[in-house]
Design a protein around this motif. Structure first.
Motif, PDB file in Angstrom:
ATOM      1  N   THR A   9       0.835  -1.198   0.000  1.00 23.24           N
ATOM      2  CA  THR A   9       0.000   0.000   0.000  1.00 23.24           C
ATOM      3  C   THR A   9       0.870   1.247   0.000  1.00 23.24           C
ATOM      4  N   ASN A  10       0.531   2.199  -0.869  1.00 18.99           N
ATOM      5  CA  ASN A  10       1.316   3.424  -0.980  1.00 18.99           C
ATOM      6  C   ASN A  10       0.794   4.477  -0.012  1.00 18.99           C
ATOM      7  N   ALA A  11       1.717   5.067   0.763  1.00 16.35           N
ATOM      8  CA  ALA A  11       1.362   6.130   1.697  1.00 16.35           C
ATOM      9  C   ALA A  11       2.512   7.126   1.775  1.00 16.35           C
ATOM     10  N   THR A  34       5.763   2.820   0.032  1.00 16.35           N
ATOM     11  CA  THR A  34       4.918   1.695   0.413  1.00 16.35           C
ATOM     12  C   THR A  34       5.101   1.421   1.898  1.00 16.35           C
ATOM     13  N   ILE A  35       4.148   0.707   2.482  1.00 16.91           N
ATOM     14  CA  ILE A  35       4.260   0.355   3.906  1.00 16.91           C
ATOM     15  C   ILE A  35       5.535  -0.444   4.157  1.00 16.91           C
TER      16      ILE A  35
END
Length: 403
Positions: free
Chosen positions: A340-342, A346-347
């Protein structure tokens, strides 16, 4: 309480084995320190307790305590290599430990005769100066070295019978310690085998326990009451007739002796020493860190502080170094979450950037938080709430009752 703590430590290898081989083994392995981590915690915890003995109970902060730790470590290695006349290479390790304590105490007396002419920050600085003098001296002394490594001397111990803790000259009542060359024990109590790691943990733990009880006994003696009186109000202690100089010198010598024992255990377990991991002033800094986290003036607190610090360090370290959080996240987080991109990362990349190999950063943050919000440390804060012999002692030093 002492008995409960001793039993917990005694059962720890079994608890760790059962917990880490259970259904939730990875979780327990993430949070519980490994047994091979617990052994260094014990002997360094003894060093931190010896530091607390003088700094926490007299109020004189000794930044040169690494001198006594290094003295004990190097003396054991030098004796094991047969470099001291009248002491053969096969001298029992326990005799070397006693000699390390005696030599460290004598050096403490010599340093104390000069240092205790000063007080406060000046005492701390002069002891730091002595530590640096010893560090440079040992670093350049070829006689104690058995192998060079990019400059500083490295000394290896080659004891023909191993570094054995127990009754000297009685093989059945002593066991070798060491990460690689310790003694295993088959058929213990007729039920199970003990690995070299576990045997080292128990034998070193036994020495640490005896030393702790000895220091505890001294602190609760009339001599210990004067030590606390010096911490609380040295001028008043002097005014009622105590020669505080000799009491401080005696406490310093006792503290140095137990630091020498800790250094001897370190050398016996590691079988090699360097000036950097013994005489360097940051070794004392680690003891100060453990004492502040565990509680200055509690004696046992520095051991718990070291356990907390090393446990946190291991929990946040890399997986290849026995860390816990990183492999646990990698195991239990799904690929979809990890990818997941944040915030542009990514995490998985964030975990690697902010956790992987950043243990020292978070340990430093925890240390700052302890200084600000838990100034009495773990054990000190607990004693404030429940009371105890040491908590009640200062108010009765001069015959009065604690308010």
């Amino acid at each position: 309480m002492h008995l409960a703590v001793v039993l917990l430590f005694a059962c720890y290898p079994g608890i760790y084995h059962v917990a880490t081989t259970s259904q939730f083994g990875l979780v327990f392995e993430s949070f519980l320190p490994q047994v091979q981590t617990m052994t260094p915690i014990l002997y360094f915890g003894l060093f931190a307790m010896s530091f607390d003995f003088i700094s926490g109970y007299t109020g004189y902060l000794s930044f040169g305590h690494a001198v006594f730790y290094g003295t004990g470590a190097y003396l054991v290695i030098v004796i094991a290599n047969g470099k001291i006349p009248l002491l053969a290479a096969g001298t029992p390790f326990m005799i070397s430990v006693v000699l390390a304590a005696v030599l460290a105490a004598l050096i403490a007396v010599a340093i104390g005769l000069v240092s205790f002419r000063l007080t406060g920050v000046y005492f701390a600085m002069i002891t730091l100066g002595f530590a640096q003098v010893f560090y440079v001296f040992i670093r350049g002394w070829d006689w104690v070295a058995t192998a060079p490594r990019d400059g500083p001397s490295v000394s290896f111990g080659t004891h023909p019978e191993g570094f054995r803790i127990g009754i000297p000259y009685v093989d059945g009542a002593s066991y070798a310690i060491g990460r690689l060359y310790g003694s295993g024990l088959e058929g213990f109590l007729g039920l199970f085998d003990l690995s070299t790691t576990v045997v080292s943990f128990y034998m070193i733990g036994l020495v640490v326990l005896v030393c702790y009880l000895a220091m505890q006994r001294i602190i609760h003696s009339p001599f210990g009451r004067v030590m606390i009186a010096i911490r609380e109000n040295e001028e008043r202690a002097r005014a009622i007739g105590y020669n505080t100089f000799y009491y401080k010198l005696g406490a310093f010598a006792i503290s140095g002796a137990f630091a020498g024992v800790a250094g001897a255990l370190f050398a016996g377990y590691r079988r090699s020493v360097t000036p950097e991991n013994t005489f360097y002033f940051l070794t004392t800094g680690d003891a100060l860190l453990s004492s502040i986290i565990g509680g200055l003036g509690t004696l046992a607190g520095p051991l718990y502080g070291r356990l907390f610090e090393q446990g946190l360090d291991e929990f946040l370290s890399k997986g290849s170094e026995g860390g816990g959080l990183l492999p646990m996240l990698q195991e239990y987080l799904s690929r979809s979450i990890l990818e997941t991109n944040a915030l542009g990362l990514t995490i998985e990349e964030m975990i690697d950037a902010f956790i992987n190999g950043r243990a020292s950063l978070y340990v430093g943050i925890v240390f700052v938080l302890f200084v600000l919000f838990v100034p009495n440390g773990l054990l000190g804060s607990l004693r404030e709430r429940v009371g105890g012999p040491i908590a009640k002692l200062p108010g009765r030093l001069f015959g009065g009752e604690k308010p």
